[in-house]
Write a protein that holds these residues in place. Structure first.
Motif, PDB file in Angstrom:
ATOM      1  N   UNK A  24       0.835  -1.209   0.000  1.00 29.53           N
ATOM      2  CA  UNK A  24       0.000   0.000   0.000  1.00 29.53           C
ATOM      3  C   UNK A  24       0.866   1.255   0.000  1.00 29.53           C
ATOM      4  N   UNK A  25       0.377   2.274  -0.660  1.00 34.84           N
ATOM      5  CA  UNK A  25       1.060   3.574  -0.685  1.00 34.84           C
ATOM      6  C   UNK A  25       0.081   4.630  -0.189  1.00 34.84           C
ATOM      7  N   UNK A  26       0.563   5.483   0.663  1.00 36.12           N
ATOM      8  CA  UNK A  26      -0.258   6.551   1.226  1.00 36.12           C
ATOM      9  C   UNK A  26       0.405   7.882   0.882  1.00 36.12           C
ATOM     10  N   UNK A  27      -0.399   8.828   0.433  1.00 36.27           N
ATOM     11  CA  UNK A  27       0.121  10.146   0.076  1.00 36.27           C
ATOM     12  C   UNK A  27      -0.669  11.193   0.839  1.00 36.27           C
ATOM     13  N   UNK A  28       0.036  12.105   1.467  1.00 38.87           N
ATOM     14  CA  UNK A  28      -0.688  13.195   2.122  1.00 38.87           C
ATOM     15  C   UNK A  28       0.066  14.499   1.982  1.00 38.87           C
ATOM     16  N   UNK A  29      -0.713  15.571   1.847  1.00 38.64           N
ATOM     17  CA  UNK A  29      -0.109  16.888   1.683  1.00 38.64           C
ATOM     18  C   UNK A  29      -1.146  17.956   1.970  1.00 38.64           C
ATOM     19  N   UNK A  30      -0.919  19.131   1.400  1.00 40.12           N
ATOM     20  CA  UNK A  30      -1.878  20.221   1.556  1.00 40.12           C
ATOM     21  C   UNK A  30      -2.220  20.455   3.010  1.00 40.12           C
ATOM     22  N   UNK A  31      -3.500  20.605   3.256  1.00 35.22           N
ATOM     23  CA  UNK A  31      -3.921  20.938   4.627  1.00 35.22           C
ATOM     24  C   UNK A  31      -3.796  19.747   5.585  1.00 35.22           C
ATOM     25  N   UNK A  32      -3.527  18.535   5.033  1.00 33.80           N
ATOM     26  CA  UNK A  32      -3.359  17.355   5.900  1.00 33.80           C
ATOM     27  C   UNK A  32      -1.899  17.126   6.298  1.00 33.80           C
ATOM     28  N   UNK A  33      -1.016  17.924   5.740  1.00 34.82           N
ATOM     29  CA  UNK A  33       0.425  17.693   5.897  1.00 34.82           C
ATOM     30  C   UNK A  33       0.862  17.641   7.367  1.00 34.82           C
ATOM     31  N   UNK A  34       0.214  18.453   8.198  1.00 34.22           N
ATOM     32  CA  UNK A  34       0.645  18.521   9.611  1.00 34.22           C
ATOM     33  C   UNK A  34      -0.289  17.770  10.559  1.00 34.22           C
ATOM     34  N   UNK A  35      -1.110  16.905  10.006  1.00 34.68           N
ATOM     35  CA  UNK A  35      -1.957  16.104  10.901  1.00 34.68           C
ATOM     36  C   UNK A  35      -1.105  15.227  11.827  1.00 34.68           C
ATOM     37  N   UNK A  36      -1.553  15.072  13.052  1.00 33.24           N
ATOM     38  CA  UNK A  36      -0.947  14.087  13.949  1.00 33.24           C
ATOM     39  C   UNK A  36      -1.224  12.693  13.398  1.00 33.24           C
ATOM     40  N   UNK A  37      -0.265  11.781  13.587  1.00 35.05           N
ATOM     41  CA  UNK A  37      -0.429  10.411  13.111  1.00 35.05           C
ATOM     42  C   UNK A  37       0.488   9.489  13.896  1.00 35.05           C
ATOM     43  N   UNK A  38       0.204   8.206  13.834  1.00 33.06           N
ATOM     44  CA  UNK A  38       1.018   7.220  14.544  1.00 33.06           C
ATOM     45  C   UNK A  38       0.680   5.827  14.044  1.00 33.06           C
ATOM     46  N   UNK A  39       1.318   4.835  14.646  1.00 34.84           N
ATOM     47  CA  UNK A  39       1.100   3.438  14.256  1.00 34.84           C
ATOM     48  C   UNK A  39       0.854   2.621  15.524  1.00 34.84           C
ATOM     49  N   UNK A  40      -0.242   1.847  15.547  1.00 31.12           N
ATOM     50  CA  UNK A  40      -0.524   0.964  16.684  1.00 31.12           C
ATOM     51  C   UNK A  40       0.498  -0.173  16.721  1.00 31.12           C
ATOM     52  N   UNK A  41       0.662  -0.807  17.903  1.00 27.82           N
ATOM     53  CA  UNK A  41       1.619  -1.928  17.984  1.00 27.82           C
ATOM     54  C   UNK A  41       1.343  -2.969  16.892  1.00 27.82           C
ATOM     55  N   UNK A  42       2.403  -3.381  16.200  1.00 22.54           N
ATOM     56  CA  UNK A  42       2.274  -4.382  15.133  1.00 22.54           C
ATOM     57  C   UNK A  42       1.900  -5.726  15.775  1.00 22.54           C
ATOM     58  N   UNK A  43       0.877  -6.365  15.203  1.00 24.41           N
ATOM     59  CA  UNK A  43       0.448  -7.678  15.719  1.00 24.41           C
ATOM     60  C   UNK A  43       1.461  -8.754  15.331  1.00 24.41           C
ATOM     61  N   UNK A  44       1.659  -9.746  16.203  1.00 23.07           N
ATOM     62  CA  UNK A  44       2.571 -10.844  15.856  1.00 23.07           C
ATOM     63  C   UNK A  44       2.127 -11.510  14.561  1.00 23.07           C
ATOM     64  N   UNK A  45       3.074 -11.936  13.769  1.00 19.01           N
ATOM     65  CA  UNK A  45       2.736 -12.596  12.515  1.00 19.01           C
ATOM     66  C   UNK A  45       3.979 -12.798  11.691  1.00 19.01           C
ATOM     67  N   UNK A  46       3.810 -13.516  10.611  1.00 17.77           N
ATOM     68  CA  UNK A  46       4.915 -13.755   9.681  1.00 17.77           C
ATOM     69  C   UNK A  46       4.404 -13.423   8.291  1.00 17.77           C
TER      70      UNK A  46
END
Ligand code: MD3
Ligand code: FE
Length: 214
Positions: free
Chosen positions: A175-197
């Motif tokens: 997947x590719x995510x693109x953000x800019x413009x008025x969304x450029x400074x939005x807060x963001x983060x990533x939840x803990x990665x679930x175990x898996x292979x």
């Protein structure tokens, strides 16, 4: 109705906010080329855990390629032309990455995106990235393009204030995510990665973020 086999390479773009577009599977056809390009980058500039200015070790391991690389230490967060571990310039931005970033940005409505920095993040199961803004770049008028590889993640898309509600967005391999413009400074983060292979990537997630930093 049966799914078109074109869907093997991703479904339609999804607009998550006014200037934030998810391109599902956009990088799937180029995963092997990307991994081939990353191998020498990681040999020259291996993943390392940086420390926050407050002295905390970051859970995500990272490295960079391109003219500038993002670094964090007791002096703060900044972009640097040299790798503090090797003392050498960061490895060059591989052409396949530069081209993918340009194509993705265009598909999301941002023309003429020419990144000069690629931050490469490495997550193991359990690793998370707490809510933050990307504000160390010079020109917030330029978008950021992110490419997800390996284990799936749930990213948190917040608002302009840390306290704003967040939406959870699943991100998969390719997947590719693109953000800019008025969304450029939005807060963001990533939840803990679930175990898996992951069948291609194993027990890890790698995220590439392409930026115009300078
Ligand atoms: C930005 N990386 O390196 S990229 C980072 O998956 C970083 O490694 C994350 O945040 C990662 O600075 C997330 C995807 C992302 C998603 C939504 C956003 C970045 C965003 C919304 C607004 C701004
Ligand atoms: Fe970020």
């Amino acid at each position: 109705m049966i799914q078109s086999d074109l869907d093997l390479f991703g479904s339609q773009p999804q607009r998550l906010a006014s200037h934030t577009v998810l391109l599902p599977g956009f990088a799937l056809g180029e995963v092997e080329a990307l991994l081939d390009a990353l191998r020498p980058v990681l040999r020259a500039a291996p993943f390392r855990h940086m420390h926050t200015p407050g002295g905390l070790r970051m859970a995500v391991a990272l490295t960079n390629c391109g003219r500038l690389g993002w670094v964090s230490d007791a002096r703060g967060y900044r972009y640097s032309p040299t790798d503090p571990v090797s003392g050498q310039p960061w490895p060059a931005l591989p052409p396949v990455l530069l081209e993918l970033a340009g194509k993705a940005a265009r598909a999301a409505g941002f023309d003429d995106f020419v990144p000069d920095a690629c931050l490469v993040n490495h997550y193991l199961p359990g690793t998370r990235l707490s809510l933050h803004q990307d504000r160390d770049e010079h020109d917030f008028g330029q978008p950021i393009v992110s490419v997800s590889l390996g284990l799936p993640a749930v990213f948190l898309l917040g608002g302009q204030q840390r306290s704003d509600r967040t939406q959870r967005v699943p991100l998969s391999h390719g997947d590719v995510l693109v953000w800019g413009g008025e969304d450029r400074l939005r807060f963001h983060g990533v939840l803990p990665i679930k175990p898996g292979v992951h069948p291609r990537m194993g027990e890890r997630r790698i995220n590439l973020t392409l930026r115009k930093a300078g």
